[in-house]
Design a protein around this motif. Structure first.
Motif, PDB file in Angstrom:
ATOM      1  N   VAL A  76     -24.640 -31.935  24.724  1.00 39.20           N
ATOM      2  CA  VAL A  76     -24.703 -30.398  25.098  1.00 39.20           C
ATOM      3  C   VAL A  76     -23.549 -30.077  25.510  1.00 39.20           C
ATOM      4  CG1 VAL A  76     -25.447 -31.741  27.175  1.00 39.20           C
ATOM      5  CG2 VAL A  76     -26.121 -29.160  26.994  1.00 39.20           C
ATOM      6  N   THR A  77     -22.622 -31.561  25.538  1.00 38.75           N
ATOM      7  CA  THR A  77     -21.325 -30.709  25.913  1.00 38.75           C
ATOM      8  C   THR A  77     -20.660 -30.392  24.176  1.00 38.75           C
ATOM      9  OG1 THR A  77     -20.581 -32.715  27.349  1.00 38.75           O
ATOM     10  CG2 THR A  77     -18.637 -32.010  26.571  1.00 38.75           C
ATOM     11  N   VAL A  78     -21.199 -30.605  23.189  1.00 33.14           N
ATOM     12  CA  VAL A  78     -20.373 -29.552  22.070  1.00 33.14           C
ATOM     13  C   VAL A  78     -21.114 -28.130  22.545  1.00 33.14           C
ATOM     14  CG1 VAL A  78     -20.458 -29.746  19.528  1.00 33.14           C
ATOM     15  CG2 VAL A  78     -20.260 -32.032  21.067  1.00 33.14           C
ATOM     16  N   TRP A  79     -22.206 -28.186  22.820  1.00 34.79           N
ATOM     17  CA  TRP A  79     -22.799 -26.515  23.098  1.00 34.79           C
ATOM     18  C   TRP A  79     -22.388 -25.667  24.091  1.00 34.79           C
ATOM     19  CZ3 TRP A  79     -24.417 -24.422  18.951  1.00 34.79           C
ATOM     20  CH2 TRP A  79     -24.720 -25.022  17.604  1.00 34.79           C
ATOM     21  N   ARG A  80     -21.837 -26.521  25.461  1.00 34.53           N
ATOM     22  CA  ARG A  80     -20.682 -25.469  26.132  1.00 34.53           C
ATOM     23  C   ARG A  80     -19.459 -25.579  26.026  1.00 34.53           C
ATOM     24  NH1 ARG A  80     -23.080 -30.429  30.867  1.00 34.53           N
ATOM     25  NH2 ARG A  80     -25.263 -29.054  31.355  1.00 34.53           N
ATOM     26  N   TRP A  81     -18.678 -26.508  24.725  1.00 34.03           N
ATOM     27  CA  TRP A  81     -17.570 -25.916  24.194  1.00 34.03           C
ATOM     28  C   TRP A  81     -18.051 -24.317  23.559  1.00 34.03           C
ATOM     29  CZ3 TRP A  81     -16.064 -31.918  22.913  1.00 34.03           C
ATOM     30  CH2 TRP A  81     -15.331 -32.377  24.077  1.00 34.03           C
ATOM     31  N   ARG A  82     -18.636 -24.968  22.829  1.00 34.12           N
ATOM     32  CA  ARG A  82     -18.750 -24.215  21.595  1.00 34.12           C
ATOM     33  C   ARG A  82     -19.061 -22.274  22.704  1.00 34.12           C
ATOM     34  NH1 ARG A  82     -17.259 -20.927  19.251  1.00 34.12           N
ATOM     35  NH2 ARG A  82     -17.780 -19.683  18.188  1.00 34.12           N
ATOM     36  N   LYS A  83     -20.203 -22.897  23.141  1.00 32.08           N
ATOM     37  CA  LYS A  83     -20.839 -21.275  24.295  1.00 32.08           C
ATOM     38  C   LYS A  83     -19.153 -20.432  24.639  1.00 32.08           C
ATOM     39  CE  LYS A  83     -23.221 -19.761  27.178  1.00 32.08           C
ATOM     40  NZ  LYS A  83     -24.304 -19.983  28.064  1.00 32.08           N
ATOM     41  N   ALA A  84     -18.185 -21.434  25.229  1.00 34.73           N
ATOM     42  CA  ALA A  84     -17.194 -20.811  26.143  1.00 34.73           C
ATOM     43  C   ALA A  84     -15.952 -20.689  25.134  1.00 34.73           C
ATOM     44  CB  ALA A  84     -16.865 -21.941  26.807  1.00 34.73           C
ATOM     45  N   GLY A  85     -16.148 -20.506  23.477  1.00 33.76           N
ATOM     46  CA  GLY A  85     -15.838 -20.652  22.548  1.00 33.76           C
ATOM     47  C   GLY A  85     -14.167 -21.560  22.718  1.00 33.76           C
ATOM     48  N   GLN A  86     -14.156 -22.800  22.863  1.00 27.70           N
ATOM     49  CA  GLN A  86     -13.266 -23.677  23.295  1.00 27.70           C
ATOM     50  C   GLN A  86     -13.330 -24.704  22.001  1.00 27.70           C
ATOM     51  OE1 GLN A  86     -10.715 -23.644  24.817  1.00 27.70           O
ATOM     52  NE2 GLN A  86     -11.630 -21.523  25.881  1.00 27.70           N
ATOM     53  N   PHE A  87     -14.098 -24.721  20.569  1.00 32.37           N
ATOM     54  CA  PHE A  87     -14.946 -25.500  19.920  1.00 32.37           C
ATOM     55  C   PHE A  87     -15.321 -24.817  18.872  1.00 32.37           C
ATOM     56  CE2 PHE A  87     -17.336 -28.710  17.433  1.00 32.37           C
ATOM     57  CZ  PHE A  87     -16.270 -30.064  17.894  1.00 32.37           C
ATOM     58  N   PRO A  88     -14.554 -25.393  17.046  1.00 33.76           N
ATOM     59  CA  PRO A  88     -14.941 -24.690  16.280  1.00 33.76           C
ATOM     60  C   PRO A  88     -16.203 -23.762  16.154  1.00 33.76           C
ATOM     61  CG  PRO A  88     -13.526 -26.334  15.677  1.00 33.76           C
ATOM     62  CD  PRO A  88     -14.742 -26.633  17.476  1.00 33.76           C
ATOM     63  N   PRO A  89     -16.379 -23.364  15.498  1.00 39.69           N
ATOM     64  CA  PRO A  89     -17.635 -22.498  14.929  1.00 39.69           C
ATOM     65  C   PRO A  89     -18.629 -22.646  13.969  1.00 39.69           C
ATOM     66  CG  PRO A  89     -16.235 -20.649  14.314  1.00 39.69           C
ATOM     67  CD  PRO A  89     -15.850 -21.960  14.837  1.00 39.69           C
ATOM     68  N   PRO A  90     -19.599 -23.886  13.888  1.00 36.50           N
ATOM     69  CA  PRO A  90     -20.336 -24.290  13.672  1.00 36.50           C
ATOM     70  C   PRO A  90     -20.856 -23.560  11.802  1.00 36.50           C
ATOM     71  CG  PRO A  90     -22.315 -23.596  15.010  1.00 36.50           C
ATOM     72  CD  PRO A  90     -21.181 -23.474  15.295  1.00 36.50           C
ATOM     73  N   TYR A  91     -21.479 -24.143  11.085  1.00 35.43           N
ATOM     74  CA  TYR A  91     -22.092 -23.004  10.183  1.00 35.43           C
ATOM     75  C   TYR A  91     -23.494 -23.310   9.607  1.00 35.43           C
ATOM     76  CZ  TYR A  91     -17.466 -23.510   7.780  1.00 35.43           C
ATOM     77  OH  TYR A  91     -15.996 -23.148   7.755  1.00 35.43           O
ATOM     78  N   ARG A  92     -24.201 -22.431   8.916  1.00 36.73           N
ATOM     79  CA  ARG A  92     -25.728 -22.667   9.307  1.00 36.73           C
ATOM     80  C   ARG A  92     -26.005 -23.060   7.711  1.00 36.73           C
ATOM     81  NH1 ARG A  92     -30.144 -21.909  12.557  1.00 36.73           N
ATOM     82  NH2 ARG A  92     -28.648 -20.554  14.130  1.00 36.73           N
TER      83      ARG A  92
END
Length: 80
Positions: free
Chosen positions: A19-35
């Protein structure tokens, strides 16, 4: 060829909960994933670059934005 890492692997690698990784991603603080169909994964090189940028920020004395996200999500944190 890029090495792709799934969410569980990223969380284990960084020593945080998924969930922390997702929070970072949602906040724009983590690289975007590939689908990948229904699955998602991150390019290992993108995550390494993200880690290096955080280290450089700490060395320069700047605030780590990912820590701010964690603090805001902590139980009992004040919500704006």
């Amino acid at each position: 060829m890029a090495k792709l890492v799934r969410l569980r692997g990223i969380a284990e690698w960084l020593g945080v909960k998924e969930v922390t990784v997702w929070r970072w991603r949602k906040a724009g603080q983590f690289p975007p994933p590939y689908r990948l169909g229904k699955a998602i994964a991150w390019d290992e090189a993108d995550v390494i670059a993200w880690l290096e940028s955080r280290r450089e920020g700490r060395a320069a004395g700047t605030t780590d934005p990912a820590q701010a996200v964690e603090a805001a999500a902590a139980p009992g944190a004040r919500r704006a």
